[in-house]
Scaffold this active site. Structure first.
Site, PDB file in Angstrom:
ATOM      1  N   LYS A  56       0.886  -1.160   0.000  1.00  0.00           N
ATOM      2  CA  LYS A  56       0.000   0.000   0.000  1.00  0.00           C
ATOM      3  C   LYS A  56       0.928   1.214   0.000  1.00  0.00           C
ATOM      4  O   LYS A  56       1.499   1.572   1.016  1.00  0.00           O
ATOM      5  CB  LYS A  56      -0.908  -0.003   1.228  1.00  0.00           C
ATOM      6  N   GLU A 116       9.150   2.205  11.031  1.00  0.00           N
ATOM      7  CA  GLU A 116      10.252   3.163  10.873  1.00  0.00           C
ATOM      8  C   GLU A 116       9.591   4.513  10.657  1.00  0.00           C
ATOM      9  O   GLU A 116       8.996   4.757   9.617  1.00  0.00           O
ATOM     10  CB  GLU A 116      11.146   2.764   9.701  1.00  0.00           C
ATOM     11  N   CYS A 138      13.826  11.002   6.523  1.00  0.00           N
ATOM     12  CA  CYS A 138      13.722  10.798   7.966  1.00  0.00           C
ATOM     13  C   CYS A 138      15.091  10.784   8.620  1.00  0.00           C
ATOM     14  O   CYS A 138      15.232  11.171   9.782  1.00  0.00           O
ATOM     15  CB  CYS A 138      12.977   9.497   8.259  1.00  0.00           C
ATOM     16  N   GLU A 154       9.921  17.561  13.764  1.00  0.00           N
ATOM     17  CA  GLU A 154      10.644  17.082  12.588  1.00  0.00           C
ATOM     18  C   GLU A 154      10.408  18.053  11.434  1.00  0.00           C
ATOM     19  O   GLU A 154       9.270  18.362  11.086  1.00  0.00           O
ATOM     20  CB  GLU A 154      10.175  15.686  12.174  1.00  0.00           C
TER      21      GLU A 154
END
Length: 458
Positions: free
Chosen positions: A153, A227, A261, A358
């Site tokens: 997906k 993750e 990331c 972030e």
């Protein structure tokens, strides 16, 4: 699913989602294929992975252009991503037998005991747009090598990448159903997780998405690997080679146009070298070429979506309003597409947006510290724990600091990166579980204990 070119903001095409009947057909095919695929000898699986690597290399330009059109990755970096996907296929083609060999334990007399690694079934991968090929292949290669089958997906803004990855495995000769794409939204994916035929889930994405997947999978008692995000510290100590640190820091922040990331986001610099580093860093970031991602000379392309660019700018504005000093960039670029320039913020407090959230784009937050201890304390002052980088000429000192930083990986005199030979993952709200290396292939296997007792002599 609407495809928009982030370099222009223009509509490319609309790709139809899979309806309920199509999803059911793919789930049934996955379950059926698994029963035969799990019995395929390891050597045959290895050969198919090698052929997948060949398909990737032979079609590098095509797959790279798909990434560039759908999410704006500079074409030179997109080609590198395709090559890295081929590498991970080749790695597991070579190493899977070693990673999955039986582990002889020893035990009581007249008994043989060992641990065997067996596949578990169809595994659903919920993947992000930022590395639309690599994130998938670092799951798919070990999972297929282990005898599982994969369901993907993918993010809704990279549907053609998702279909192309299915095509890679089909052209390589994998059986129908070994790896399939599901073009569905989040709600439909949630139902797929609940389906009895799906045995586990791996997700790379946001903290919010990770919590949703973990909740659903937990209710169904299915294993997950997550993750998630990162706010990786890049620590420059007083004895560092500043020129080398500056050069690598720029790449560490601007790779994939800052949308990574594991990109360095918080630059923590000792007072003794702070001014030298900051001056060089601003100059270096300002020298990077921002432009058309289809141009081989472009180093920074657009952000993947307009809303993501606006979210990034909001973080910058909130930080500046709170007193941060913007030394470079700081405004969306006046051009078509979703371009945000390399940006540097300094004179920061820890509660500013760019310090504690972030930042998923080319925005660097630079902090001044007075000591090694303060650098470590600041590096750990974050709920994230994905990667970290430490710069020093004293390697023993570098290792000592690396051991104190709470992260899934810490690199000394190198930027944080993923490598098929090394386990990859985080701690804290950066997730749990590991991908790549031996750990990655063993996440989705049944580590079965086998005890074979000799019959008593009569």
């Amino acid at each position: 699913m609407e495809r928009l070119n982030p370099a222009t903001g223009e509509h490319v095409e609309t790709v139809a989602e899979h309806d309920e009947e199509a999803v059911e057909e793919r789930l049934a095919t996955a379950a059926d294929t698994y029963e035969s695929w799990r019995e395929v000898p390891m050597n045959e699986r290895r050969q198919l992975l090698e052929e997948a690597a060949n398909v990737l290399r032979e079609n590098e330009q095509h797959y790279a252009e798909l990434m560039t059109v759908e999410m704006g990755k500079p074409i030179s970096q997109a080609k590198g991503e395709v090559r890295k996907c081929a590498w991970v296929c080749e790695h597991y083609a070579e190493k899977a037998p070693e990673y999955l060999q039986d582990e002889v334990i020893g035990g009581a007399s007249n008994a043989t005991t060992y641990v065997r690694h067996e596949p578990i079934g169809p595994v659903l991968a919920v993947m992000p747009w930022n590395f639309p090929f690599w994130q998938v292949f670092r799951f798919a290669a070990p999972s297929l090598a282990a005898g599982n089958v994969g369901l993907l997906k993918h993010a809704s803004n990279v549907p053609k990448c998702a279909l192309a990855i299915e095509e890679v495995f089909r052209e390589a000769g994998f059986p129908e159903g070994a790896f399939q794409t599901l073009l569905v939204g989040g709600a439909e994916a949630n139902e797929v997780i609940r389906d009895d035929r799906v045995r586990a889930v791996t997700l790379t994405g946001s903290e919010f998405a990770g919590k949703q997947v973990a909740k659903t999978a937990g209710e169904e008692l299915k294993k997950t690997v997550l993750e998630l995000g990162g706010s990786d510290p890049f620590v420059v100590l007083d004895d560092a080679n500043v020129d080398a640190a500056v050069e690598t820091a720029a790449t560490a922040r601007l790779q994939n146009s800052g949308q990574s990331c594991i990109a360095a986001k918080r630059f923590i610099v000792h007072d003794d070298v702070y001014d030298e580093f900051l001056d060089g860093f601003v100059e270096e970031l300002d020298s990077w070429t921002v432009g058309d991602p289809m141009d081989e000379e472009t180093e920074v392309g657009p952000q993947a979506r307009e809303d993501l660019m606006q979210d990034l700018h909001d973080q910058v504005e909130r930080s500046v309003d709170a007193g941060a000093d913007c030394l470079l960039g700081g405004e969306p670029m006046d051009r078509d597409g979703y371009y945000y320039p390399p940006t540097v913020l300094a004179d920061l407090d820890r509660d500013m947006a760019v310090a504690c959230e972030e930042t998923f784009g080319p925005v660097a937050a630079v902090f001044r510290v007075e000591s090694e201890a303060e650098a470590v304390e600041l590096a750990n002052d974050s709920p994230y724990g994905l990667g970290a980088s430490v710069w020093t000429d004293d390697l023993d000192r570098g290792e000592h600091v690396a051991h104190q930083i709470e992260a899934g990986a810490t690199f000394v005199n190198e930027m944080t990166k993923s490598d098929p030979r090394l386990p990859f993952g985080g701690v804290g709200i950066s997730g749990y579980g590991r991908e790549l290396a031996a750990d990655g292939i063993r996440e989705f296997v049944n580590r079965k204990t086998v005890w074979v007792q000799a019959a008593d002599d009569e």
